[in-house]
Design an enzyme around this catalytic site. Structure first.
Site, PDB file in Angstrom:
ATOM      1  N   THR A   1       0.826  -1.209   0.000  1.00 12.02           N
ATOM      2  CA  THR A   1       0.000   0.000   0.000  1.00 12.02           C
ATOM      3  C   THR A   1       0.862   1.261   0.000  1.00 12.02           C
ATOM      4  OG1 THR A   1      -0.039   0.034   2.423  1.00 12.02           O
ATOM      5  CG2 THR A   1      -1.785  -1.191   1.315  1.00 12.02           C
ATOM      6  N   ASP A   2       0.223   2.385  -0.352  1.00 13.76           N
ATOM      7  CA  ASP A   2       0.861   3.678  -0.119  1.00 13.76           C
ATOM      8  C   ASP A   2      -0.074   4.520   0.740  1.00 13.76           C
ATOM      9  OD1 ASP A   2      -1.037   4.945  -1.767  1.00 13.76           O
ATOM     10  OD2 ASP A   2       0.271   4.889  -3.505  1.00 13.76           O
ATOM     11  N   LEU A   3       0.263   5.778   0.928  1.00 11.47           N
ATOM     12  CA  LEU A   3      -0.481   6.592   1.890  1.00 11.47           C
ATOM     13  C   LEU A   3      -1.942   6.798   1.521  1.00 11.47           C
ATOM     14  CD1 LEU A   3      -0.831   9.655   0.565  1.00 11.47           C
ATOM     15  CD2 LEU A   3       1.537   9.832   1.191  1.00 11.47           C
TER      16      LEU A   3
END
Lengths: 133, 133, 133, 133
Positions: free
Chosen positions: C15-17
């Site tokens: 995932t990313d932010l």
């Protein structure tokens, strides 16, 4: 409480030009194993409903032997609650096959934080899951 | 509006066992270039204050020549607003040195979304920055 | 020749932010699926014994819907030999569960190269495996 | 021998769903700093001409504070030769700005290996570069 085992297959993406797995990736494999041990659904529920997240506070890795493309390796995890605020995971990575050998020794300290990144007690649901594992 | 140039150095982490950069990483380099072009501070402000995020909708990559450890490569970016809802980035990666050659051709379509992942118009501040770039 | 299916679980690392999977990672999942389809053992044998490697020449991705932590998604792959020198993989990623939906459309062109990164015919063993898949 | 400083900008790719940098990535930043300290050209020369590679043998990380999108952080590195066979890098990561604070403490043990992954003495060229740094 028995040792938890998680298998990881090594793909192109995992290797670097040495032909071996890039050293930082073992931290990923250890995290995958911890997610399975803690329970992905409970992790997601804690995060989205209660804003509780797990954070690595300390990590120690000793590299004995590198894995290669196509290998299937095993992360073997033992966990204990060091205090109400900290879980300690002993996570050793082994090769598989006829004569498994130790590849990477890992020791990971985990803490839990709230929405504001403040340290909180490890949630009861997590402790119970680990005790019954 | 001139071409934007962003340099990337190739480290161990970027390579795979072929000795060349792992193919997916060029998408990372293109994203780094876009962040510089759009302005990191404005990106962060849009995200934290207004809940606006950028999302890749479409990507096309053609790989001509692979980069190696120690190389410094350049992502050259031209951008245009395809509509009020979509930015199109032509992002070609070149080797550097005496006789630069084209390594990877990229075409990236970007859209903007709100906190609920709903499509929104590209913010005015972004359009203005790109027009004056 | 039937569609090949490969499952991928989404971990923190993916995932990313935004809370969604970082866009470049779908190229990784597609590659994992291709490695299973082509046969990891045969891939390793071709590489170490014959110096033959697979290289992505072209990739097209269209992002419809993002995956999240804990999701299990599926890469569904269909492959055809475009010529003696090129394999084309249609690789669509689907959510799993009661009502699967298309997440990312992918089209990947693969070529094979020798030790000197020169283009070669796709090895017979690979074509045969794909025809009988 | 003075402290070596290497700056790292945090991009989307570096973060996970917590909004902070994914913990394993600090190992990447430390490696980038080491490559600059050792000299990228010399690293490449050692690898391609002499078949000498650097391998992480041991790593310890303590996470104090997480970096976010848009941050520019600094890896500050001090190195010493522990023996003829081992280099020890103290690599602390700091935030930048008016009041820098310690983010991640790192301690990395590096060894050198030949083409057959056998331990060898750290090459003289490397020791000399580090002594004059």
């Amino acid at each position: 409480v028995s040792t938890h085992t998680h298998s990881v297959r090594i793909y192109y993406e995992d290797t670097d030009l040495s032909g071996l797995v890039y050293h930082a990736n073992y931290l990923r494999y250890m995290e995958r194993a911890r997610e399975h041990l803690l329970g992905p659904d409970e992790l997601v529920r804690l995060y989205t409903e209660e804003g509780i997240g797990f954070v690595v506070y300390h990590a120690e890795l000793t590299y004995k032997k590198g894995a290669r493309l196509g290998d299937v390796i095993e992360v073997r995890t033992d966990v204990r609650a060091e205090s109400e605020f900290r879980l300690i995971f002993e996570q050793n990575t082994w090769s598989t096959g006829a004569t498994p050998s130790l590849m990477v020794e890992g020791l990971i300290h985990l803490v839990t934080v709230d929405r504001n990144d403040k340290l909180i007690r490890v949630p009861r649901s997590v402790i119970e899951r680990l005790s019954s594992g």
